[in-house]
Each structure stands twice: as structure tokens, then as C-alpha cells.
Design an enzyme around this catalytic site. Structure first.
Site, PDB file in Angstrom:
ATOM      1  N   HIS A   1      -7.160  42.578 -18.219  1.00 22.55           N
ATOM      2  CA  HIS A   1      -6.649  43.061 -19.507  1.00 22.55           C
ATOM      3  C   HIS A   1      -5.449  43.997 -19.345  1.00 22.55           C
ATOM      4  O   HIS A   1      -4.741  44.284 -20.316  1.00 22.55           O
ATOM      5  CB  HIS A   1      -7.767  43.766 -20.287  1.00 22.55           C
TER       6      HIS A   1
ATOM      7  N   ASP B   1      -3.107  40.090 -22.511  1.00 20.49           N
ATOM      8  CA  ASP B   1      -3.811  40.341 -23.763  1.00 20.49           C
ATOM      9  C   ASP B   1      -4.580  39.088 -24.175  1.00 20.49           C
ATOM     10  O   ASP B   1      -4.261  37.969 -23.744  1.00 20.49           O
ATOM     11  CB  ASP B   1      -2.832  40.739 -24.864  1.00 20.49           C
TER      12      ASP B   1
END
Length: 548
Positions: free
Chosen positions: A521, A525
Site C-alpha cells: 500500500h 493504491d
């Protein structure tokens, strides 16, 4: 004019190098193309050739020493030339310096000359072989098997031993020729990189004291009688161990032993096709049980040690209700797998995106492709090709995290996870996006085959930008993988399942496959990962679009 030679950068990840052996000494004439030294990089031990000619005036890094890239390795110039200014850090020799300073460095008037003197005291033709650094993360290695014994003739390119690294068990070949005079690390023992592995030289050479006085930084020679007496029993012990190996134990690779144990095959019934009659994986796989060539009692008597007979021993019977445990020593590969995956899982914030793809068109396309003579394409090959093309459209997936920046890779190198004995390796397909399906298929088969036979070089497992892991062949329909850092994502590929699906409002029989994308992450995204999977789905469900 004298020229400074610096520690070269021999690989893209190399930050320092170790001089394994000097092939030239101070005062030797150097021609362009001559091999100056063998340098141990973060990936392999490589020969370093001279791009200049002249006389070797100074050695800055002694055999066994490690130094950063661009450190002063040597100085080459005209015989008798003044190099005092270069040694002091200047760029040109000082013309006014007295000639006395130009004397060869072997006079032992400087601190760096002392190790050089010690190194030259090795008997003529004798080479100290150290534990090699066979991968960029390797700090120690375990000798799995010696393929040569003390007294054997060794030719350049011969396989000396199988060494278990943090990534795989790999064959280690000799860069020198002569006779194996000494073995420093016995089978099953672990030692740090640069530890004394073996000594090779002319037959009958007296190597008394070399092993006892060896350190990772170099060797010193002691000629005291006490040292010679101490070295003799050690040599006898090694010879004894080797004799026991050749007389009492059947030579077999670790993988062959494991497969034989799993299949309940006694190794003394198998004829080896490897070097010196050594049993390899293919011998076990092709073995057909026949009438007992040797009675079991003979096999038991031939094994002098319990651990030698273990691979062919029957499973331990454990009565019901009794507690029974077994301890298995962690291999180097298993230790590093544990360390790196734990680091990945707890440093990179993982999340998973799952998508189901229809495989009907892919199955039809594969059947057509495989009708071409000498062509064999798997579903995994199609997934790899689709990933390569999708990564070109979504380069943020093809990235890696650094504290001060995100690195976007515009080249596509896909790592393919391959299960091997005691672990997992990830050989890399370089520039996968430029490869055809048949090229991908041939390359994957070649890399996977050599990975299982421990024939992969370290450079073939470096540089991946994305990884594919497929457990579909084991019937696993869906799973999540841990990211293979420094990659930012890994794709988990499940089995193709036949089940009812809805098409055009009708329930029909279809074939589907689950794909799970694990993302870091910090770099990817959720929306970016989802878009990549949509593109990947399009390519897989309609393989003809991969030709556009």
C-alpha cells in the site's frame, strides 16, 4: 605514466568486493587483457582483466581483503616509476620525489606490504579456496556434499562441492586446477563467507600451517615443526572422513536422497549416472523396482553411521497415545526465507485484491497454439505474458519503495516462483514484455528445470520487478502470497475450475480461474491495483488482444 586501478563494480548491486586471488604480483609485466585478480562480488567470483599495460607497481587490496567499489586496487605504470603522489592520494606522480621511494612495495616498508609478503609465501601453485558468496544476501554457507576428496585431481570447471546458500543448493565449480590438498569445511558444516573451504595445488605440496594460520583476511605461513605436527593429524582426519564417505556411503545428491526417502527407494538399488557414479534426481525418478540386487542386511551393514542410513530407513512407528516429536535442522535457505518473508510482511502494508476470470477463450487459444510443431505453451505462460503487457500499461504496479522515493521500473522482469527441495527460488525472465508466448514457455521450463537441479546462477535470480506464483497445478483454487521485495506486488494464480456460470442470461458450464494480487500500500493504491487486474483480465479472457 602510472595509472590507478580501482575496485570495479562488477554487478548492478555491488557495493564492495573481495579480492579472492591475485594472479599477478608486484613487479610482474601486465599486458592489456591479462587477468589481474579474481574478485568476489555480491553475486559470484569473477575474473578481472587489465585494460592497461605496464608493470604492476602496487597492490592496494590484498587477497582475502574486502573494500568498497572505487577503492585503490592496484597501480600500473612503468618499471621503477615514482608512485608516491598516487599513494598519497594525488592524481599524478611527484617528479621531484627521491628515487628511493620508487622501490617496489615488496620491501615491506609500508603497512600494506606486510600482507603482500605473507601472501607470496604460499607454496608455488597453491591456491586457497574460500567459501564463496553465491548470492547477494548470503553471509554463510553449508557444504551439502563434497564431490571431490583429498588427493583427487581437480581441473578448471570441475564441480568441487554442493553448497547450500540462503537461496538454493548450488554446485560450486573450481576456477583452478591441481590436486585437492585439504578440505576445510566438512559435509553438513556451516561457515561464514570467506572461510577456508579448500586448498588446491600441485600433488605432494607441503601445506603445513596454511590451514591453521588462515583467517578471512588472508594467510600467514608458519614453518615451526610444531605447526607441521599439528597439521598432519588434521590431514589424516580429512582423509579418513573421505574414505568413509567413498567406502561406506552411497554418493547421492540431497534432492535424490529426499525423493528416494519419500518413495521408499533404497539408494543401493539405484545406479547413478552422475559424476563418479553419483545418484541424481533423474536416476530416482526413472528407477523401476526389480528383484532385490542386494539383501537389506547388506545395505544396513554398509552404512557405518545412523545418519547415513536415514534416507532409506523406514518411518518410525509411534504407538497411539504417545508424544513424539522430530527436530529438523533449519537449512540456510529456510532461515533466509523466514527472515525475508517476515521482513516483507511486517514492513510492507499488504492488501489483496481478488478477481475471477473466464478461461474458456484461453483454453481454446492454447489448444490452437499447441498444434504448432515444437510448441508447448501452458496457462501459466499466458498469465505471465498478460502480466508483462499489463505492467507496461500500469507502471505503478512495476515499482519499488524507498524511503525518499518510489522507483518506477519501465522494464519488465517477471520472477516465477519455483518450488525446490526445502524451499522456494524465484528465477527471473528478463524483459518479459518483449518475449513471445513460446519464448516464455521455453524459458520457464529451462529455468524451472535448472532450479530443481541446482544449476541456476545467482544472476538468474536477481532483478525481478514483479512476481507470479502459481499453485493451480496442486488444485489450490485461491490463495494470497507474501510480496517478494523489493517488488511492490505479487500475483497468486489458482486452478482452473469447471462450474456453472451465467452467460447472456443463461446458466451454462464454464471454466474460471481466481487471481489474487497482493499489493504494497505504500506504492500501490487500491484503485491502481484494481485497474491493473481489469487489464490483466481483458488479456487473459481474450488472448488475441495480446497480439495487438
Amino acid at each position: 605514466m602510472a595509472i590507478k586501478v580501482t575496485m570495479p563494480r562488477l554487478s548492478d548491486t555491488m557495493t564492495e568486493g573481495t579480492v579472492a586471488t591475485w594472479l599477478k604480483k608486484v613487479g610482474d609485466k601486465i599486458s592489456e587483457g591479462d587477468i589481474l585478480a579474481e574478485i568476489e562480488t555480491d553475486k559470484a567470483t569473477m575474473e578481472f582483466e587489465s585494460f592497461n599495460e605496464g608493470t604492476l607497481l602496487h597492490i592496494g587490496i590484498q587477497a582475502g581483503e574486502t573494500a568498497p567499489v572505487d577503492s585503490l586496487l592496484a597501480i600500473i605504470g612503468n618499471e621503477g616509476e615514482d608512485i608516491s603522489a598516487l599513494l598519497a592520494g594525488g592524481d599524478a606522480p611527484a617528479a621531484e620525489a627521491p628515487k628511493a621511494d620508487a622501490a617496489p612495495a615488496a620491501e615491506a616498508k609500508t603497512e600494506t606490504a606486510a600482507p603482500a609478503k605473507a601472501a607470496t609465501e604460499l607454496p608455488k601453485g597453491v591456491v586457497v579456496v574460500t567459501m564463496p558468496r553465491l548470492s547477494d544476501t548470503m553471509t554463510e554457507g553449508t557444504v551439502a556434499t563434497w564431490l571431490k576428496k583429498v588427493g583427487d585431481a581437480v581441473a578448471e570447471g570441475d564441480i568441487l562441492a554442493e553448497i547450500e546458500t540462503d537461496k538454493a543448493t548450488m554446485e560450486f565449480e573450481s576456477f583452478n586446477e591441481g590436486t585437492l590438498l585439504y578440505i576445510g569445511i566438512q559435509e553438513g558444516n556451516t561457515a561464514p563467507v570467506d572461510s577456508l573451504l579448500a586448498i588446491i595445488g600441485p600433488a605432494g605440496t607441503d601445506i603445513s600451517g596454511i590451514a591453521d594460520n588462515y583467517t578471512a583476511g588472508g594467510t600467514t605461513t608458519a614453518s615451526a615443526p610444531a605447526t607441521e605436527e599439528k597439521a598432519a593429524p588434521a590431514a589424516e582426519k580429512v582423509t579418513e572422513a573421505v574414505a568413509e564417505t567413498s567406502n561406506g556411503r552411497i554418493l547421492a545428491s540431497p534432492l535424490a536422497k529426499k525423493i528416494a526417502s519419500d518413495k521408499g527407494i533404497q539408494l543401493n538399488q539405484v545406479k547413478g549416472s552422475g559424476e563418479n557414479g553419483r545418484i541424481v534426481k533423474s536416476d530416482i525418478e526413472n528407477f523401476t523396482p526389480s528383484a532385490q540386487a542386494q539383501p537389506a542386511a547388506t545395505a544396513t551393514a554398509a552404512a557405518p553411521k545412523a545418519e547415513t542410513a536415514a534416507p532409506a530407513a523406514p518411518k518410525v512407528f509411534v504407538p497411539a497415545g504417545e508424544v513424539f516429536t522430530e527436530e529438523i535442522k533449519n537449512s540456510q535457505m529456510r532461515k533466509i526465507i523466514a527472515k525475508r518473508l517476515a521482513e516483507s510482511l511486517f514492513t510492507a502494508p499488504h492488501y489483496n485484491l481478488v478477481i475471477e476470470v473466464s478461461m474458456d477463450e484461453a483454453m481454446a487459444s492454447r489448444a490452437t497454439i499447441n498444434t504448432v510443431p515444437d510448441t508447448k505453451v501452458s496457462f501459466n505462460d499466458m498469465v505471465i505474458k498478460a502480466c508483462a503487457l499489463a505492467l507496461k500499461k500500469h507502471p505503478k504496479i512495476n515499482s519499488q519503495w524507498k524511503e525518499d522515493a518510489i522507483i518506477i521500473n519501465h522494464h519488465v522482469n517477471i520472477g516465477v516462483a519455483v518450488a525446490v527441495e526445502d524451499g522456494l527460488v524465484v528465477p527471473v525472465l528478463k524483459f518479459t514484455d518483449a518475449m513471445s508466448l513460446s519464448q516464455i514457455g521455453a524459458s520457464v521450463r529451462d529455468l524451472a528445470g535448472r532450479a530443481k537441479n541446482k544449476k541456476l546462477g545467482p544472476q538468474e535470480m536477481e532483478g525481478s520487478t514483479f512476481t507470479v506464483s502459481n499453485l493451480g497445478m496442486f488444485g489450490i483454487t485461491e490463495f494470497n502470497s507474501i510480496i517478494n521485495q523489493p517488488n511492490s506486488a505479487i500475483l497468486s494464480v489458482g486452478a482452473i475450475v469447471e462450474k456453472p456460470v451465467v452467460k447472456n442470461g443463461q446458466i451454462v458450464v464454464g471454466n474460471t480461474m481466481m487471481l489474487s494480487l497482493a499489493c504494497d500500500h505504500r506504492t500501490i493504491d487500491g484503485a491502481t491495483g484494481a485497474q491493473f487486474l481489469q487489464t490483466l483480465k481483458q488479456y487473459i479472457e481474450s488472448p488475441v488482444t495480446m497480439l495487438a
